[in-house]
Design an enzyme around this catalytic site. Sequence first.
Site, mmCIF file in Angstrom:
data_model
loop_
_atom_site.group_PDB
_atom_site.id
_atom_site.type_symbol
_atom_site.label_atom_id
_atom_site.label_comp_id
_atom_site.label_asym_id
_atom_site.label_seq_id
_atom_site.Cartn_x
_atom_site.Cartn_y
_atom_site.Cartn_z
ATOM 1 N N CYS A 192 92.427 106.027 48.746
ATOM 2 C CA CYS A 192 92.982 105.771 49.841
ATOM 3 C C CYS A 192 91.747 105.796 50.983
ATOM 4 O O CYS A 192 90.618 106.268 50.439
ATOM 5 C CB CYS A 192 93.914 106.601 50.310
ATOM 6 S SG CYS A 192 93.590 108.436 50.486
ATOM 7 N N ASP A 206 68.128 74.955 67.974
ATOM 8 C CA ASP A 206 66.873 74.327 68.153
ATOM 9 C C ASP A 206 67.064 72.899 67.714
ATOM 10 O O ASP A 206 68.152 72.418 67.475
ATOM 11 C CB ASP A 206 66.183 75.143 67.072
ATOM 12 C CG ASP A 206 64.898 74.417 66.775
ATOM 13 O OD1 ASP A 206 63.923 74.512 67.808
ATOM 14 O OD2 ASP A 206 64.192 73.914 65.746
ATOM 15 N N ASP A 249 61.404 79.940 64.990
ATOM 16 C CA ASP A 249 62.786 80.375 65.554
ATOM 17 C C ASP A 249 63.093 81.918 65.292
ATOM 18 O O ASP A 249 64.118 82.553 65.717
ATOM 19 C CB ASP A 249 63.748 79.429 64.756
ATOM 20 C CG ASP A 249 63.694 77.932 65.146
ATOM 21 O OD1 ASP A 249 63.256 77.786 66.616
ATOM 22 O OD2 ASP A 249 63.640 77.272 64.622
ATOM 23 N N ASP A 287 65.627 76.757 62.250
ATOM 24 C CA ASP A 287 65.347 76.576 60.818
ATOM 25 C C ASP A 287 63.695 76.724 60.605
ATOM 26 O O ASP A 287 63.095 76.770 59.418
ATOM 27 C CB ASP A 287 65.391 75.056 60.133
ATOM 28 C CG ASP A 287 64.359 74.071 61.136
ATOM 29 O OD1 ASP A 287 64.025 74.443 61.983
ATOM 30 O OD2 ASP A 287 63.950 73.095 60.436
ATOM 31 N N CYS A 334 90.040 109.188 51.099
ATOM 32 C CA CYS A 334 89.045 109.488 50.409
ATOM 33 C C CYS A 334 87.799 109.010 50.953
ATOM 34 O O CYS A 334 86.469 109.453 50.901
ATOM 35 C CB CYS A 334 89.351 108.753 48.914
ATOM 36 S SG CYS A 334 90.752 109.487 48.266
#
Length: 723
Positions: free
Chosen positions: A15, A414, A622, A618, A18
Amino acid sequence: MSENYREFDITGMHCAACVARIEKVVGNLADVKEVKVNLLTNKGAVTFKGTANPTEVIEAITRIGFGATIAEEEQQSVVKADTRPQIIRLIIAACCAVPIMAGMVGNYLFGWPMLPHKVEFLLATIAQFGPGLVFYKSAWRAIKSGALTMDVLVVMGTTVAYVYSIYNVLIGQHHVYFETSAWLITFILLGNLLEEIAKGKTSEALQKLISLQAHIAHVLRDGTFVDVPVKDVVVGDTLQVRAGEKIPVDGVVLTGVSFVDEAMLTGESLPVEKTSGSSVIGATINTTGSFTMTAERIGKDTMLSQIVAVVEKAQTSKASIQRIADIVASYFVPIVIALAVVTFLVWYFIVGSSANTALMAGTAVLVIACPCALGLATPTSIMVGSGLGAEHGVLIKSAEFLENAGKLDAIVLDKTGTLTKGMLHVTAFETFQVDNYATSEQTILDYMYALESKTSHPIALALITYGETQGINESEVTHFEDVPGSGLQGIIDGHKVQIGHSRWMHALGYSITVDMQKMIEAYESRGSSVSLLAVDGHLVALWAVEDELREESILVISELAAKGIEVWMLTGDNARTAQYIAEKVGIKHIMAEVLPQDKASKIEELQAKGKKVGMVGDGINDAPALVTADIGFAIGHGTDIAMEAADVVLVRNDLHTLIHAVNLSRKTMTNIKQNLFWALIFNAIGIPLAAFNMLTPAIAGSAMAFSSVMVVSNALRLKRAKI
């Protein structure tokens, strides 16, 4: 794997209490910086302050009654829980509980004689210390380590009913509650089993990804292709891939022509043609023909393995909303025990009820207030959500990012390679007549090619391709320099040659005539990027380079705006080109003429205005902006650096996956909030009902088991969500 990061497989958790106990103990270790434990995956992720010390962590977890081992880094498989012991325990408990319950119900409804107390005692004892022994062992380990867990509640509730029944038998009372203890154990075991089965279904998306892996490769050995396990392939091996087979590892085609189905990883609906020099991805399917290839990435370095690793890590991580639930759960059990004691005292001493009534009310409070549902509410949704994302080409690296992607109120895109396809081509080439200075067209092309061939910028690649189609002569460049965000320069045949945008040429002090300026503005107003060539300080030529917009750009921008997200375009291009592209796709906010090193500061400017900012890019330039943003999104075909820097990788080369990521985040958070609502409202209603003696312990146990199953089942609904 980082030197200061380790994952552990943890056993014995039941649970949220724990989880809280393990996190507290491990988090208190001197060498530990951060610890996150996931109840659903039974894993713990530990970040150390220095070099990892896994032995210390394992010893700490073992001391408080749980098991721990270092998770195998190379193993990529979903280990299904062995439910056979649980099924056996459930059958034994049911065989003991059902006869007692049947006797009690038969007596109540039809006046049939109940089972003799001795028989009930025997059956209840078998259930209590046979199948129920697992709760005693776990509760004892928890108490020894100073923790209060779900098992402590179960043991207290069932033991009170069992021992009190024995006491009543010994003093000649007819009120016994053997059916309560046996029935409680049976229902809790049933709930645990159903919960385990449901939890197993949450990892199906990860299982599907792992099952994509090929198992056999045809490898060239001593001049002959032989079959070997994929794990034995090494970088540089020559492999043969036949029609209909999965490609074993990532690599490059050597010989042959074929079409490869990459839909499961990239989302490309049609098979992609592969010829000599083409990159191929492991686990994709060769549909026609055969080819040979060189193995470049194997094992955990392949794209599929990296995707699986990211999904696994995301499922082990925690969202901030889960940390709140964990804090609540850590105080939950002691509060419940206190409430149960108070309930007994009120009924017995203040209301004046019998010990039977008071004891059953207190026991019902103990049993119904289990924190299982609270502990499962968030990780189940995170696990299903991250798996669903992977199936749709959205690779989310952490639960925190899955939580926050839907909270963004500004997204910066971008331009080149993100809004556009990144496939530039030259649309115009113009030369200028300069008084008292003459340079042939061939020389201009040679000089341009000599400089541009020194770099791999998208514009450079377009100019190189153009130069090759026109025919060029190789020229040697000395003192070459790449001026970031401006252009290139060097010495060729004793001449100083520079190529770059008009702003740089203006900054260098070169003369741009009125006619030149009109020509530049005309091309830029149509969305072209213009590169000017200067030789010995004289402007001699220009090239106009255009990029094609992605087909989906306009629709994606419109959808983001409809979701209340402010969209910005970030580009190094001049303002005229940026304005043209922005108007074409429907973007109202533009940041143009931004140098690569300044992109991150532009993100910070938006954040300073109180906005939660996402950045989509990409390229290598960047990466700083992707890290700076609240959420960094990398387009799947982007560079490795951009994908490493990003928080979310859009595996498919399609901007629609950005919408998918936002939708997935919002639907997952809605699902988590539903789970937390039901877990908390269940206890908010159930505990008072039990305290007011409106629920028997047996019904309370049944309801408690049902609440956990309901939470996991609700999370599984996410698998069918439309994102």
